[in-house]
Enzyme design. Structure first.
Site, PDB file in Angstrom:
ATOM      1  N   ASP A  30       0.851  -1.190   0.000  1.00 27.59           N
ATOM      2  CA  ASP A  30       0.000   0.000   0.000  1.00 27.59           C
ATOM      3  C   ASP A  30       0.891   1.246   0.000  1.00 27.59           C
ATOM      4  O   ASP A  30       1.890   1.321   0.731  1.00 27.59           O
ATOM      5  CB  ASP A  30      -0.915  -0.004   1.227  1.00 27.59           C
ATOM      6  CG  ASP A  30      -2.064   0.982   1.105  1.00 27.59           C
ATOM      7  OD1 ASP A  30      -3.215   0.532   1.000  1.00 27.59           O
ATOM      8  OD2 ASP A  30      -1.799   2.213   1.118  1.00 27.59           O
ATOM      9  N   GLN A  93     -14.581   2.264   1.109  1.00 24.35           N
ATOM     10  CA  GLN A  93     -13.800   1.832  -0.059  1.00 24.35           C
ATOM     11  C   GLN A  93     -13.502   3.031  -0.951  1.00 24.35           C
ATOM     12  O   GLN A  93     -14.426   3.758  -1.345  1.00 24.35           O
ATOM     13  CB  GLN A  93     -14.571   0.769  -0.843  1.00 24.35           C
ATOM     14  CG  GLN A  93     -13.794   0.214  -2.029  1.00 24.35           C
ATOM     15  CD  GLN A  93     -14.526  -0.919  -2.755  1.00 24.35           C
ATOM     16  OE1 GLN A  93     -15.664  -1.261  -2.423  1.00 24.35           O
ATOM     17  NE2 GLN A  93     -13.862  -1.487  -3.742  1.00 24.35           N
ATOM     18  N   VAL A  95     -10.974   2.700  -3.677  1.00 20.89           N
ATOM     19  CA  VAL A  95     -10.610   2.194  -5.005  1.00 20.89           C
ATOM     20  C   VAL A  95     -11.576   1.067  -5.368  1.00 20.89           C
ATOM     21  O   VAL A  95     -11.656   0.059  -4.656  1.00 20.89           O
ATOM     22  CB  VAL A  95      -9.150   1.691  -5.030  1.00 20.89           C
ATOM     23  CG1 VAL A  95      -8.810   1.146  -6.416  1.00 20.89           C
ATOM     24  CG2 VAL A  95      -8.180   2.796  -4.639  1.00 20.89           C
ATOM     25  N   HIS A  99     -10.241  -5.553  -3.174  1.00 20.54           N
ATOM     26  CA  HIS A  99      -8.923  -5.776  -2.582  1.00 20.54           C
ATOM     27  C   HIS A  99      -9.054  -6.158  -1.116  1.00 20.54           C
ATOM     28  O   HIS A  99      -9.962  -5.713  -0.435  1.00 20.54           O
ATOM     29  CB  HIS A  99      -8.017  -4.550  -2.732  1.00 20.54           C
ATOM     30  CG  HIS A  99      -8.631  -3.260  -2.290  1.00 20.54           C
ATOM     31  ND1 HIS A  99      -9.537  -2.564  -3.073  1.00 20.54           N
ATOM     32  CD2 HIS A  99      -8.498  -2.535  -1.156  1.00 20.54           C
ATOM     33  CE1 HIS A  99      -9.909  -1.461  -2.443  1.00 20.54           C
ATOM     34  NE2 HIS A  99      -9.302  -1.421  -1.268  1.00 20.54           N
TER      35      HIS A  99
HETATM   36  P1  AMP Z   1      -9.734   1.256   0.234  1.00 19.08           P
HETATM   37  O1  AMP Z   1      -9.977   2.489   1.059  1.00 19.08           O
HETATM   38  O2  AMP Z   1     -10.110  -0.008   0.958  1.00 19.08           O
HETATM   39  O3  AMP Z   1     -10.364   1.351  -1.135  1.00 19.08           O
HETATM   40  O4  AMP Z   1      -8.177   1.147   0.071  1.00 19.08           O
HETATM   41  C1  AMP Z   1      -7.489   1.659  -1.036  1.00 19.08           C
HETATM   42  C2  AMP Z   1      -6.026   1.637  -0.677  1.00 19.08           C
HETATM   43  O5  AMP Z   1      -5.287   1.818  -1.859  1.00 19.08           O
HETATM   44  C3  AMP Z   1      -5.603   2.735   0.307  1.00 19.08           C
HETATM   45  O6  AMP Z   1      -5.069   2.124   1.486  1.00 19.08           O
HETATM   46  C4  AMP Z   1      -4.546   3.517  -0.477  1.00 19.08           C
HETATM   47  O7  AMP Z   1      -3.467   3.942   0.330  1.00 19.08           O
HETATM   48  C5  AMP Z   1      -4.116   2.498  -1.513  1.00 19.08           C
HETATM   49  N1  AMP Z   1      -3.560   3.065  -2.744  1.00 19.08           N
HETATM   50  C6  AMP Z   1      -4.074   4.069  -3.486  1.00 19.08           C
HETATM   51  N2  AMP Z   1      -3.300   4.290  -4.567  1.00 19.08           N
HETATM   52  C7  AMP Z   1      -2.289   3.391  -4.514  1.00 19.08           C
HETATM   53  C8  AMP Z   1      -1.156   3.116  -5.343  1.00 19.08           C
HETATM   54  N3  AMP Z   1      -0.903   3.794  -6.476  1.00 19.08           N
HETATM   55  N4  AMP Z   1      -0.310   2.117  -4.965  1.00 19.08           N
HETATM   56  C9  AMP Z   1      -0.538   1.428  -3.836  1.00 19.08           C
HETATM   57  N5  AMP Z   1      -1.585   1.629  -3.020  1.00 19.08           N
HETATM   58  C10 AMP Z   1      -2.455   2.604  -3.348  1.00 19.08           C
END
Ligand code: AMP
Ligand code: ZN
Length: 112
Positions: A30, A93, A95, A99
């Site tokens: 992350d 969420q 993204v 995941h």
């Molecule tokens: P969620 O809130 O469950 O959708 O988690 C999305 C996660 O993606 C967050 O913990 C972010 O820090 C992580 N994230 C966003 N962009 C990236 C990236 N380019 N590479 C790695 N992690 C990312």
């Protein structure tokens, strides 16, 4: 999906720090870690949210879940780990590509 951040990571269009991969899943660090170890486990196929899965995804979901312990152990999390799936805006969420977060290590925050 062309405008999906994690699909772009899968395609190599956006860089990531790979930790593990196989034919079904990709695991990377992350970018904003909330603990010493903070990994994201994603399927290679685009599935937006856990509540959009069905029986046709049973094998994939089982594979993701069953992979977590060995991925965590390989990162030194011998005492255990936390796994989280945020689903939709109500679940925080951000993204929209399914995941599983793996979190662990000495700076693991409290969970309330
Ligand atoms: P969620 O809130 O469950 O959708 O988690 C999305 C996660 O993606 C967050 O913990 C972010 O820090 C992580 N994230 C966003 N962009 C990236 C990236 N380019 N590479 C790695 N992690 C990312
Ligand atoms: Zn995607």
């Amino acid at each position: 999906m062309s405008d999906c951040l994690f699909c772009k990571i899968l395609n190599g269009d956006i860089p990531s720090t790979k930790v593990f991969e196989d034919e079904k899943i990709y695991v990377f660090k992350d970018i904003h870690p909330k603990a010493d170890v903070h990994l994201l486990v994603i399927p290679r196929v685009h599935i937006a949210r856990l509540d959009e899965t069905g029986p046709e995804h049973a094998d994939l979901l089982a594979h993701m879940m069953l992979s977590l312990p060995q991925i965590a152990k390989a990162q030194g999390l011998d005492d255990g780990f936390r796994s989280i799936i945020n689903t939709g805006p109500g679940g925080g969420q951000e993204v929209d590509h399914l995941h599983i977060h793996i979190l662990g290590g000495s700076s693991l925050p409290g969970f309330k």
